[in-house]
Design a protein around this motif. Structure first.
Motif, PDB file in Angstrom:
ATOM      1  N   UNK A  10       0.848  -1.190   0.000  1.00  0.00           N
ATOM      2  CA  UNK A  10       0.000   0.000   0.000  1.00  0.00           C
ATOM      3  C   UNK A  10       0.884   1.241   0.000  1.00  0.00           C
ATOM      4  N   UNK A  11       0.237   2.374  -0.107  1.00  0.00           N
ATOM      5  CA  UNK A  11       0.978   3.625  -0.145  1.00  0.00           C
ATOM      6  C   UNK A  11       1.140   4.230   1.253  1.00  0.00           C
ATOM      7  N   UNK A  12       0.824   3.478   2.261  1.00  0.00           N
ATOM      8  CA  UNK A  12       0.968   3.983   3.622  1.00  0.00           C
ATOM      9  C   UNK A  12       1.898   3.069   4.413  1.00  0.00           C
ATOM     10  N   UNK A  13       2.684   3.704   5.246  1.00  0.00           N
ATOM     11  CA  UNK A  13       3.648   2.962   6.054  1.00  0.00           C
ATOM     12  C   UNK A  13       3.341   3.205   7.522  1.00  0.00           C
ATOM     13  N   UNK A  14       3.440   2.178   8.330  1.00  0.00           N
ATOM     14  CA  UNK A  14       3.282   2.346   9.769  1.00  0.00           C
ATOM     15  C   UNK A  14       4.611   2.119  10.465  1.00  0.00           C
ATOM     16  N   UNK A  15       4.918   2.962  11.422  1.00  0.00           N
ATOM     17  CA  UNK A  15       6.112   2.739  12.257  1.00  0.00           C
ATOM     18  C   UNK A  15       5.617   2.620  13.690  1.00  0.00           C
ATOM     19  N   UNK A  16       5.913   1.483  14.289  1.00  0.00           N
ATOM     20  CA  UNK A  16       5.424   1.207  15.643  1.00  0.00           C
ATOM     21  C   UNK A  16       6.608   1.261  16.606  1.00  0.00           C
ATOM     22  N   UNK A  17       6.423   1.963  17.700  1.00  0.00           N
ATOM     23  CA  UNK A  17       7.478   2.075  18.705  1.00  0.00           C
ATOM     24  C   UNK A  17       6.914   1.597  20.037  1.00  0.00           C
ATOM     25  N   UNK A  18       7.535   0.544  20.592  1.00  0.00           N
ATOM     26  CA  UNK A  18       7.033   0.028  21.872  1.00  0.00           C
ATOM     27  C   UNK A  18       8.107   0.143  22.959  1.00  0.00           C
ATOM     28  N   UNK A  19       8.854   1.233  22.939  1.00  0.00           N
ATOM     29  CA  UNK A  19       9.958   1.480  23.878  1.00  0.00           C
ATOM     30  C   UNK A  19      11.150   0.600  23.515  1.00  0.00           C
ATOM     31  N   UNK A  20      12.169   1.207  23.066  1.00  0.00           N
ATOM     32  CA  UNK A  20      13.436   0.530  22.743  1.00  0.00           C
ATOM     33  C   UNK A  20      13.291  -0.511  21.639  1.00  0.00           C
ATOM     34  N   UNK A  21      12.190  -0.531  20.961  1.00  0.00           N
ATOM     35  CA  UNK A  21      12.001  -1.492  19.873  1.00  0.00           C
ATOM     36  C   UNK A  21      11.020  -0.896  18.865  1.00  0.00           C
TER      37      UNK A  21
END
Lengths: 390, 309
Positions: A10-21
């Protein structure tokens, strides 16, 4: 600054941050992808260095402002969307002492001031409506049919395939304000095909201060719920707004000549609103908006709730399966393309503590929101939308 | 919750539920039972443990009389399961043994309608109670918090671990069993290899869910578990036990099932945070890997009994 797409992505990107990762995902499929460019690097850095404190933590109000200032500084958007949801969480689930509430209000408006002082946006500040004490619950579990009552929509519930006896029982229930059949609703409101398809056979509305309990409800204690906010306060010097759906048109009329920040504050009515406000309508006929996605979408698309795909109550569980795309976007199969942030001639950014709704309703190029579920702090989600610049 | 009335032990709040809603079974979590099926998740209130990190304290640690609960007969719950298209019913949210008669009655009613029933439990119960669960539940997920009695004493508020281990071993023989271990940084993360060996020695086909515990409730000031460090430990443990999962963080790459023989991903899932995951696709062909034909231990309707055992 642009992402290169592979076939099927898709044309959308997700960046997930769960503390130090952190992990990067294709936002449509949810699958992990490897992607490094200037834009993702910038967003990674912003979210890595400013952890979400949690729904019930006062510092989460500052978090919105700090993230907003960083995003404004690094990306320089023409339109910013900020959503402060903390007053809702404090009001609904907190201790609710007057002193606590005053400190929440002070912190909110100090933060709005800080954001505006640190940027050159023209503000449109909206209070999404006051809360009221929960007086009681209307128990729908006594019915034979599937009677859905969720925490997503506290004033409304839906009946699916009710018997005549069910309808009779409902009509006799105290504290019920309105019962409207699907047929009557469609006659009065119309609506999009997907909205009508999902609409319950009967939509129930509770009186002010009352909510429903039934299939899908939880037992988490809630102290306050949204009041019947027929009007909500708005502050702007950009022009007149009579209804919440006028906000979109007003902002459209000044972009991109003027940079605009739409700042929404949940759980605040005219009584707590510190700016010189005007009241705008928060309803359509007898339907009054709550602090949920439909209220946000009405503001950012300029369309009332029945022209969006999802009614206030529907059988989400029937659609929540492996065929559902955009797994991080709740019920949505695609991200709405008619929001302010999707305008092709502007750059847009969004930060919010109303998870999911922030990226869905803003449609901003870069959205940063908390990732919290049922008050559990899972981290931060950033969404980078690239489609409109292709 | 029980009281002695006229010399008999009686359930204090029979057929009294805190929630009933539909979800997918992977979210509960069960990864090797009926993949992709819809479950009616039910729960009551209360617990026989007092875990310092309880995520569901709002219902597990609250007195039932203080909560706004539902009075629902087994017949009503089964009917709701059918109306909402659920394939099975799972008792979760809180500890099943605090409402054992209600749970068993629901399982009996569900069986009449061909709905399998499962439950989550901490496994801390008498042999008699375990026998009842084993007889009436088709699938169980037991929380094995540690192998150390001291951990149970300090963090769960009970004196002994032996009943938990005894019951796990009993369920593994008779039922479809999955095991969950919440990892508390610097408290039980050093036990990963030891627990993997313990499970392998019972049955290497038991799926093991390692749960990234968020510091909540009375442990709010504890550190968040280090995902990289735990992942490294789990990578090593993967040589001991084939089905290891690591969840409760969004985007976890540890929630899919890989074939132990050829390594192919046979059930693809995504982690949306919370304890379980969501199915993306199930490539198994009658519980066999489509790549090499290896049998994968998954409970399905067309199999009688427990496959792979």
């Amino acid at each position: 600054m642009k992402r290169e797409f592979r076939e099927g992505e898709s044309m959308s990107t997700g960046i997930i941050d769960v503390r130090d990762w952190q992990v990067t995902v294709d936002f449509q499929t949810g699958n992990k992808i490897e992607l490094e460019n200037e834009l993702t690097g910038m967003v990674r850095e912003i979210i890595r260095n400013n952890r979400y404190p949690g729904d019930m933590d006062l510092r989460s109000i500052d978090w919105v402002t700090d993230m907003g200032l960083r995003l404004a500084d690094k990306y320089n958007p023409d339109f910013m969307f900020l959503s402060y949801a903390q007053p809702y969480f404090f009001s609904a689930y907190g201790q609710g002492t007057p002193g606590e509430w005053e400190s929440v209000m002070k912190r909110i408006f100090d933060n709005v001031e800080k954001f505006l002082a640190g940027t050159d946006f023209w503000p449109v500040v909206v209070g999404l409506g006051r809360m009221t004490d929960l007086l009681g619950k209307i128990d729908l579990s006594i019915l034979d049919c599937l009677a859905i009552a969720t925490n997503w929509s506290l004033q409304y519930a839906g009946l699916f395939n009710p018997t005549a006896e069910d309808v009779e029982k409902v009509m006799a229930m105290p504290k019920l304000e309105k019962v409207i059949s699907k047929e009557d609703f469609v006659k009065e409101y119309g609506g999009s095909e997907s909205f009508i398809k999902r609409f319950p056979d009967y939509l129930l509305t509770a009186e002010e201060g009352y909510t429903f309990k039934g299939f899908e409800s939880t037992s988490r204690k809630i102290k306050k719920i949204p009041a019947k906010n027929i009007e909500i306060p708005i502050y702007t010097t950009l022009g007149e707004v009579n209804s919440l759906i006028d906000i979109r048109g007003l902002i459209d009329s000044v972009l991109p000549e003027k940079k605009v920040a739409l700042i929404v504050i949940e759980a605040i009515g005219a009584g707590d609103f510190e700016y010189e406000y005007k009241l705008c309508s928060n309803k359509l006929n007898s339907y009054i908006y709550e602090h949920i996605e439909s209220q946000y979408l009405a503001m950012t698309t300029g369309k009332h709730f029945q022209y969006h795909p999802f009614p206030p109550v529907f059988k989400f569980f029937e659609e929540d399966n492996e065929n559902k795309s955009y797994p991080f976007s709740g019920s949505h199969y695609t991200l709405p393309q008619d929001t302010i942030g999707r305008r092709k001639d502007i750059k847009s950014g969004a930060v919010g503590t109303r998870g999911m709704v922030t990226h869905v309703a803003s449609g901003a190029d870069i959205c940063i929101e908390c990732y919290a579920r049922q008050l559990s702090n899972m981290g931060t989600l950033a969404v980078i939308n690239d489609t409109k610049n292709e | 919750m029980y009281a002695v009335v006229d010399g008999e032990i009686r359930e204090r709040f029979p057929n009294t539920w805190s929630t009933y809603h539909a979800t997918h079974i992977e979210q509960i979590p069960f990864f090797h039972a009926y993949p992709g099926s819809r479950s009616l998740l039910v729960g009551t209130a209360g617990c026989n443990f007092s875990c310092s990190y309880c995520m569901n304290a709002y219902v597990a640690k609250e007195k039932p009389e203080n909560l706004d609960l539902f009075e629902l007969t087994p017949e009503k719950l089964v009917k709701t399961a059918k109306l909402s298209g659920c394939h099975n019913i799972v008792f979760g949210v809180n500890e099943v043994t605090v409402s054992l008669p209600s749970a068993i009655n629901l399982a009996k009613e569900a069986k009449l309608h061909n709905l399998p029933m499962g439950c989550l439990s901490n496994g801390y119960m008498t042999e008699e109670a375990a026998g009842l669960l084993a007889d009436h539940m088709s699938f169980l997920n037991i929380s094995l918090k540690s192998l150390s009695p001291e951990f149970y004493q300090k963090y769960a508020g009970v004196t002994d671990i032996k009943p938990v281990l005894r019951n796990i071993e009993k369920f593994a023989v008779k039922n479809h069993l999955e095991i969950t271990t919440p990892i508390v940084q610097s408290v039980n993360d050093h036990e990963i290899e030891e627990i993997a060996k313990y499970i392998r020695d019972i049955d290497p086909n038991i799926p093991w869910h390692v749960f990234r515990l968020l510091p909540e409730y009375k442990m709010k000031d504890y550190a968040y578990p280090d995902i990289e460090k735990i992942s490294e430990a789990l990578q090593k443990a993967g040589e001991i036990l084939p089905y290891i999962y690591f969840s409760n963080f969004v985007g976890s790459p540890w929630v899919s099932t890989n074939c132990p023989e050829c390594g192919k991903t046979v059930i693809n899932r995504i982690s949306l945070g919370t304890c379980g995951a969501k199915l993306l696709n199930n490539l198994l062909l009658e519980n066999r890997c489509p790549g090499c034909g290896e049998k994968i231990a998954v409970l399905e309707d067309y199999e009688k009994g427990i496959p792979g055992r």
